[in-house]
Design an enzyme around this catalytic site. Structure first.
Site, PDB file in Angstrom:
ATOM      1  N   SER A 139       0.855  -1.193   0.000  1.00 18.42           N
ATOM      2  CA  SER A 139       0.000   0.000   0.000  1.00 18.42           C
ATOM      3  C   SER A 139       0.883   1.231   0.000  1.00 18.42           C
ATOM      4  CB  SER A 139      -0.889   0.016   1.246  1.00 18.42           C
ATOM      5  OG  SER A 139      -1.503   1.280   1.417  1.00 18.42           O
ATOM      6  N   TYR A 152      -2.017  -0.896  10.029  1.00 21.33           N
ATOM      7  CA  TYR A 152      -2.055  -1.245   8.608  1.00 21.33           C
ATOM      8  C   TYR A 152      -0.813  -0.726   7.896  1.00 21.33           C
ATOM      9  CZ  TYR A 152      -3.766  -1.591   3.805  1.00 21.33           C
ATOM     10  OH  TYR A 152      -3.899  -1.891   2.473  1.00 21.33           O
TER      11      TYR A 152
END
Length: 245
Positions: A139, A152
């Site tokens: 990401s 995350y």
């Protein structure tokens, strides 16, 4: 592009994983889809004429069982693995000092340990193919340090680092390992993201506007080809120019 190549995609029941599967199917791949959501996973597999196998990426025994089933289905060979399965919903919007330890551990167990164990379990099958490829879905939050999403962000930063180390360990076997780093995509899994964050991405991309998950599929498909070995260890931020590597 992928005719004759068998590809395993984790987290393929819905969202980005399902779009990856659809794109790889268009490129001629033979697909094995895996997910913890069995009903949705089987529906996606049926749509694409693919195989489906259940897996819990937080459970080492489940990952081992998946690899054994893939070996049986593919004759002991596998040409590509897409490590897409991850926890992405319900873990953002709070500060680093508000994260529960159990929540942090769960994200790391699935996103980091699950990616490592899945690659380890698939490695013998990838070696047997003679041209194995691994694509890890990271990401771009790990590149610009998105706030209020620490577990995350940390997990995807670990995936990027693992990609580089795995590329060196698996390179002698001619197995290529690369990572892609999307930004916020328009999927069901990002509906919880505040509108301000969506607007930040839409306005900050070099190519302005929202990004659909299907827009990154061709890049992933190329990384799974025999010709992509020269890109091993690389991170491709497939985010329409929100951040540059």
């Amino acid at each position: 592009m992928l005719a004759g190549r068998t590809i395993l995609v984790t987290g393929a029941a819905r969202g980005l994983g399902a779009e990856i599967a659809r794109g790889l199917a268009r490129h001629g791949a033979t697909l094995i889809l895996a997910d913890i959501a069995e009903d949705e996973g089987r529906a996606t597999a049926d749509e694409l004429g693919a195989s489906f196998l259940p897996v819990d990426l937080g459970d080492p025994a489940s990952i081992t069982g998946l690899a054994e089933a893939v070996a049986d289905a593919g004759g002991g060979r596998l040409h590509g693995l897409v490590n897409n399965g991850a926890i992405a919903t319900g873990i953002g919007g709070i500060g680093f000092d508000e994260i529960e330890i159990d929540s942090w551990d769960r994200v790391m167990r699935v996103n980091v340990r699950g990616t490592w164990l899945m690659t380890r379990a698939a490695a013998p099958l990838l070696r047997a193919s003679g041209s194995g490829r691994v694509v890890n879905v990271a990401s771009d939050t790990a590149l610009w340090g998105a706030p209020r999403l620490l577990s995350y962000v940390a997990s995807k930063g670990a995936v990027i680092s693992m990609t580089r180390s795995l590329a060196r360990e698996l390179g002698p076997d001619r197995i290529g390992v690369a990572a892609v780093a999307p930004g916020i995509l328009t999927t069901a899994s990002t509906e919880y993201v505040p509108e301000a964050r969506h607007r930040l991405y839409a306005e900050g991309r070099a190519v302005p506007g929202p990004q659909r998950p299907e827009e990154i599929v061709d890049t992933i498909a190329f990384l799974l080809t025999e010709g992509a070995l020269t890109l091993t260890g690389q991170l491709l931020p497939v985010n329409n120019g929100f951040v540059f590597a």
